[in-house]
Scaffold this motif. Structure first.
Motif, short mmCIF file in Angstrom:
data_model
loop_
_atom_site.label_atom_id
_atom_site.label_comp_id
_atom_site.label_asym_id
_atom_site.label_seq_id
_atom_site.Cartn_x
_atom_site.Cartn_y
_atom_site.Cartn_z
N THR B 12 -52.15 15.94 -0.83
CA THR B 12 -52.79 17.17 -1.65
C THR B 12 -54.54 17.23 -2.35
OG1 THR B 12 -52.80 14.58 -3.28
CG2 THR B 12 -50.42 15.82 -3.35
N TYR B 13 -55.00 18.51 -2.78
CA TYR B 13 -56.01 18.40 -3.35
C TYR B 13 -55.95 18.52 -4.84
CZ TYR B 13 -57.45 19.28 1.69
OH TYR B 13 -57.47 19.33 2.98
N GLY B 14 -56.65 17.70 -5.28
CA GLY B 14 -56.81 17.42 -6.45
C GLY B 14 -55.09 17.94 -7.15
N GLY B 15 -53.98 18.87 -7.83
CA GLY B 15 -53.15 18.27 -8.36
C GLY B 15 -51.80 19.53 -6.71
N PHE B 16 -53.14 19.81 -5.69
CA PHE B 16 -52.09 20.53 -5.37
C PHE B 16 -51.77 20.76 -3.76
CE2 PHE B 16 -52.77 24.27 -1.81
CZ PHE B 16 -51.71 24.70 -2.20
N LYS B 17 -50.75 20.35 -3.95
CA LYS B 17 -49.57 20.00 -2.25
C LYS B 17 -50.01 21.28 -1.47
CE LYS B 17 -46.47 16.16 -3.48
NZ LYS B 17 -45.20 15.42 -3.69
N ALA B 18 -51.15 21.08 -0.37
CA ALA B 18 -51.36 21.17 0.58
C ALA B 18 -50.70 21.24 1.92
CB ALA B 18 -52.75 21.23 0.81
N VAL B 19 -50.05 19.92 1.26
CA VAL B 19 -49.05 19.47 2.75
C VAL B 19 -47.62 18.81 2.10
CG1 VAL B 19 -47.99 17.98 5.30
CG2 VAL B 19 -50.59 19.70 4.83
N GLY B 36 -46.69 30.25 10.47
CA GLY B 36 -45.97 30.32 8.77
C GLY B 36 -47.36 31.29 8.50
N PRO B 37 -47.54 31.68 7.16
CA PRO B 37 -48.08 32.45 7.12
C PRO B 37 -49.40 31.93 6.61
CG PRO B 37 -47.06 32.01 5.22
CD PRO B 37 -46.34 31.57 6.48
N SER B 38 -50.65 32.52 6.52
CA SER B 38 -51.94 32.15 6.03
C SER B 38 -52.06 31.55 4.52
CB SER B 38 -52.87 33.33 6.29
OG SER B 38 -53.77 33.15 5.39
N GLY B 39 -51.89 29.86 5.12
CA GLY B 39 -52.70 29.51 3.62
C GLY B 39 -51.20 28.08 3.68
N CYS B 40 -50.21 27.85 4.71
CA CYS B 40 -49.26 27.69 4.06
C CYS B 40 -49.21 26.13 4.94
CB CYS B 40 -47.90 28.38 4.85
SG CYS B 40 -47.98 27.72 6.68
N GLY B 41 -50.59 26.09 4.83
CA GLY B 41 -50.67 24.20 5.49
C GLY B 41 -50.77 23.90 6.54
N LYS B 42 -50.36 25.32 7.85
CA LYS B 42 -50.91 24.70 9.07
C LYS B 42 -52.05 23.97 9.48
CE LYS B 42 -50.76 28.65 10.58
NZ LYS B 42 -51.27 29.70 9.05
N THR B 43 -53.37 24.26 9.15
CA THR B 43 -54.36 23.90 9.98
C THR B 43 -54.55 22.33 9.25
OG1 THR B 43 -55.86 26.29 9.76
CG2 THR B 43 -56.97 24.64 9.31
N THR B 44 -53.91 22.22 7.55
CA THR B 44 -54.08 20.98 6.92
C THR B 44 -53.93 20.06 7.54
OG1 THR B 44 -54.54 21.79 4.74
CG2 THR B 44 -53.87 19.85 4.92
N THR B 45 -52.12 20.43 8.69
CA THR B 45 -51.06 19.77 8.76
C THR B 45 -52.09 19.54 9.77
OG1 THR B 45 -49.06 20.56 8.13
CG2 THR B 45 -49.37 18.90 9.52
N1 LIG Z 1 -60.48 21.73 1.50
C1 LIG Z 1 -59.51 21.92 1.17
N2 LIG Z 1 -59.59 21.61 -0.91
C2 LIG Z 1 -58.62 22.09 -1.66
N3 LIG Z 1 -57.43 23.33 -1.29
C3 LIG Z 1 -57.59 22.97 0.34
C4 LIG Z 1 -58.53 23.06 1.19
N4 LIG Z 1 -58.39 22.44 2.18
C5 LIG Z 1 -57.43 23.67 2.38
N5 LIG Z 1 -56.83 24.06 0.76
C6 LIG Z 1 -55.66 24.30 0.46
O1 LIG Z 1 -54.47 24.04 1.38
C7 LIG Z 1 -53.44 25.82 1.52
C8 LIG Z 1 -53.29 25.14 3.35
O2 LIG Z 1 -54.40 25.14 3.56
P1 LIG Z 1 -54.41 26.07 5.10
O3 LIG Z 1 -53.92 24.45 5.90
O4 LIG Z 1 -55.56 25.80 5.81
O5 LIG Z 1 -53.77 26.91 5.59
P2 LIG Z 1 -53.44 27.49 6.86
O6 LIG Z 1 -54.13 27.10 7.54
O7 LIG Z 1 -51.91 27.36 7.14
O8 LIG Z 1 -53.32 28.62 6.77
C9 LIG Z 1 -54.57 26.92 1.00
O9 LIG Z 1 -54.04 27.09 -0.27
C10 LIG Z 1 -55.94 26.29 1.20
O10 LIG Z 1 -56.15 27.21 0.17
#
Ligand SMILES: Nc1ncnc2c1ncn2[C@@H]1O[C@H](COP(=O)(O)OP(=O)(O)O)[C@@H](O)[C@H]1O
Ligand SMILES: [Mg+2]
Lengths: 296, 365
Positions: B12-19, B36-45
């Protein structure tokens, strides 16, 4: 047909003339600016190699009949009392500016890096607070800082100046460097950390070399700011052997009213370090300013 | 090489669940695509697996170690970044040597490995250049080489091909696949391009909104998408999804459109529809499973061709049914004109049915 072509080409000529007109206006303006900044310096240099008598003649000698380096010899002669003073002032300025620069880089580098890379509670507020300082003219802080320095027992010390110059120089230094770090992709550090570096090693081995131009620009900026500062040095220091160059030279002016060549020679030597710094490092300076500004 | 396990992974980033509660196992030597589409959490994973961002909760296992608290350098992984992340101040040689130097290998061994990697990737002549003196494709190779020299347990790749031009991308796609087969490497590969995932991966993990949607072989995902998102994301042109209403008539189950037409379902499909939580049912059909008729056929549904796109091998026709876009592919020797009246016949065996409320695929049992 031919008339249309003629009209078109005439229109083109007119446009070119208008562009040329602006360009020439720009060039003339630049020439004026150049003269405006360069002439006083040239005059300073010429006066510094005149004799005291020649310097006060009217009409002035454009080029001295008998150019002499006597003023420089006098200023650089540790045997002579003027020379003693000048060299001490020069050393004081060098000391204060160098320490200010070193401290400013030591503080600004990690601060800017943290502002650029980490999110922590109060980050935006702190960054705003850093910049807030620069929204007020420096003199506003003269009295408060004077009182503060007295309370701290720092009156008549170089420490008071170093501390003051840091409060002025650091905000911009941090801001400048942050822009620089913002432009270094975070993936470079990530790659380094995966390749076997610790976070600190990644910073030292990968980020630092890339930000050298920014650090050098920041250092020059701090140094020049401290080197040229007058008001605070004038207020905080009263003992003759502690004065920095700007204040010291001004003393010359009042004590040796007629020694214009000496004054000009001292002024010239005061500008030498700044000019030399710029000549050596201008490449970095320009690169830092442009790279900090342009996203890529 | 090693296997990788993600267990209830949350970031989670703040209250936002990225994964969000992602669990999956990557077998030793397997090529898994996170797609998955852009912003779905792939890079974060991927960054969680790499250790570049701290996990909020859950576990990551690489080989037989739980690596949750290990630094990236201690996880025995290599990563290729989308922007390559080559060290700009270092030559290609030094870029390749850097991971080995950090591991304190003797100099002659480093030299041997760097030259070997350069030979494999056919870039021996580039070793003395700086990254900015290389083309995009060459930079990409150097990035791959830097991952390769170290012989890590797992390769992580974050959209490594997306900055290449189309032709080079196709070529690198097959080279990467070849590389995987030769090295028997464990690879987790992030891409937003479903075609890359389908063509290269042994298994693909389809993600959306931080959730893992489906994790299976490309063939399975393609044939049995678990929900409407996966159905429309995988495959190109996208699967057509037509919102309809289920009802019973004379013992048969029919799907009725608001436009007035209706479609009688086969027995198997009727059983699926009975499982729906609502009367709203979405009919899914891939372009190749819809048959286009130019004259009326019983059981075919009337429609109007909207656009016609010849591509050489096939011609794609778009039409509207119940307000949804329907993609149909036809052989190029069938001439269809825009605005022409056509009839569409759905293949009961290969159609997909989804619950209109939950958007989940309906199953017969
Ligand atoms: N450091 C961060 N702080 C806040 N939100 C983030 C951060 N990194 C990623 N996010 C959010 O997490 C979500 C997933 O991001 P990301 O994993 O980069 O997506 P993807 O690689 O699938 O395009 C996005 O909505 C992005 O805005
Ligand atoms: Mg991404």
């Amino acid at each position: 047909m031919s008339t249309i072509a003629e009209t078109a080409s005439r229109g083109q000529t007119r446009r070119r003339m208008r562009v040329d007109g602006w360009r020439w206006a720009g060039r003339i303006f630049l020439v004026f600016m150049l003269l405006y900044t360069a002439l006083p310096m040239i005059w300073m240099l010429i006066t510094s190699i005149k004799s005291g008598f020649a310097a006060t003649q009217f009409p002035p000698q454009w080029w001295p009949d008998e150019p002499t380096l006597a003023s420089y010899q006098k200023l650089l002669d540790p045997q002579n009392s003027v020379g003693q003073d000048f060299l001490r002032f020069f050393w004081n300025s060098l000391f204060v500016s160098t320490v200010t620069t070193i401290l400013s880089v030591i503080v600004a580098v990690p601060a800017a890096y943290a502002f650029s890379r980490f999110s922590f509670p109060g980050r935006n507020f702190l960054f705003f607070a850093v910049l807030l300082r620069n929204m007020f003219p420096a003199v506003i802080f003269l009295v408060p800082l004077f009182i503060l320095m007295r309370v701290l027992g720092l009156m008549n010390t170089h420490g008071s100046l170093i501390l003051t110059y840091l409060t002025f120089g650091l905000p911009l230094a941090i801001w400048l460097l942050k822009g620089f770090y913002d432009n270094i992709p975070v993936q470079l550090e990530q790659a380094a950390r995966i390749d076997g570096a610790t976070r600190f090693q990644a910073f030292i081995m990968i980020v630092m070399p890339l930000s050298t131009p920014g650090i050098i620009a920041t250092a020059i900026y701090s140094f020049i700011g401290a080197w040229n500062e007058y008001i605070y040095a004038y207020t905080f220091l009263s003992k003759n052997d502690q004065l920095t160059l700007p204040v010291g030279i001004q003393r010359f002016f009042s004590e040796n009213t007629t020694d214009f060549p000496g004054l000009m020679a001292a002024s010239f030597m005061m500008s030498v370090p700044v000019v030399v710094l710029f000549l050596i490092l201008q490449r970095y300076f320009v690169r830092a300013l442009t790279e900090g500004a342009v996203k890529h | 090489m090693a296997h990788v396990v993600l267990k209830d992974l949350v970031k989670t980033y703040g209250g936002f669940k990225a994964v969000n509660d992602v669990s999956l196992t990557v077998n030793d030597g397997e090529f898994v695509a996170l797609v998955g589409p852009s912003g779905c959490g792939k890079t974060t994973t991927l960054n969680l697996v790499a250790g570049l961002v701290p996990i909020t909760s859950g576990d990551i296992v690489i080989g037989d170690r739980v690596v949750n608290d290990l630094d990236p350098k201690d996880r025995d992984i290599a990563m290729v970044f989308q922007n390559y992340a080559l060290y700009p101040q270092k030559s290609v040689y030094k870029n390749l040597a850097f991971p080995l130097q950090m591991r304190k290998l003797p100099r002659d061994e480093i030299d041997k490995k760097v030259k070997e990697a350069a030979r494999v990737l056919d870039m021996t002549h580039l070793l003395e250049r700086k990254p900015r003196e290389l083309s995009g494709g060459q930079q990409q190779r150097v990035a791959l080489g830097r991952a390769l020299v170290r012989d890590p347990a797992v390769f992580l790749m974050d959209e490594p091909l997306s900055n290449l031009d189309a032709k080079l991308r196709v070529q690198m796609r097959s080279e990467l696949k070849r590389f995987h087969q030769d090295l028997k490497a464990t690879i987790i590969y992030v891409t937003h391009d479903q075609l890359e995932a389908v063509t290269m991966a042994d298994r693909m993990a389809v993600m959306n909104g931080g959730y893992l949607q489906q994790y299976d072989s490309p063939a399975q995902v393609f044939a049995h998408p678990v929900n409407m998102f996966v159905a429309s994301f995988i495959g190109s042109p996208a699967m057509s999804l037509i919102p309809l209403e289920a009802s019973a008539a004379n013992g048969d189950t029919v799907l009725t459109s608001a436009e007035g037409w209706s479609l009688k379902l086969s027995r198997l499909n009727a059983r699926k529809v009975q499982r729906a939580t609502t009367k709203k049912v979405v009919l899914g059909a891939r372009h190749s499973t819809i048959k286009l008729h130019k004259s009326e056929v019983s059981s075919a549904i009337p429609a109007k061709a909207f656009t016609v796109e010849p591509t050489g091998d096939v011609t794609f026709v778009q039409a509207f049914l119940s307000g949804a876009i329907v993609n149909i592919s036809v052989s190029p020797n069938i001439a269809v004109a825009p605005d022409e009246q056509i009839w569409l016949e759905f293949d009961q065996e290969r159609m997909h049915l989804f619950d209109g409320e939950t958007e989940m695929a309906l199953k017969a049992d």
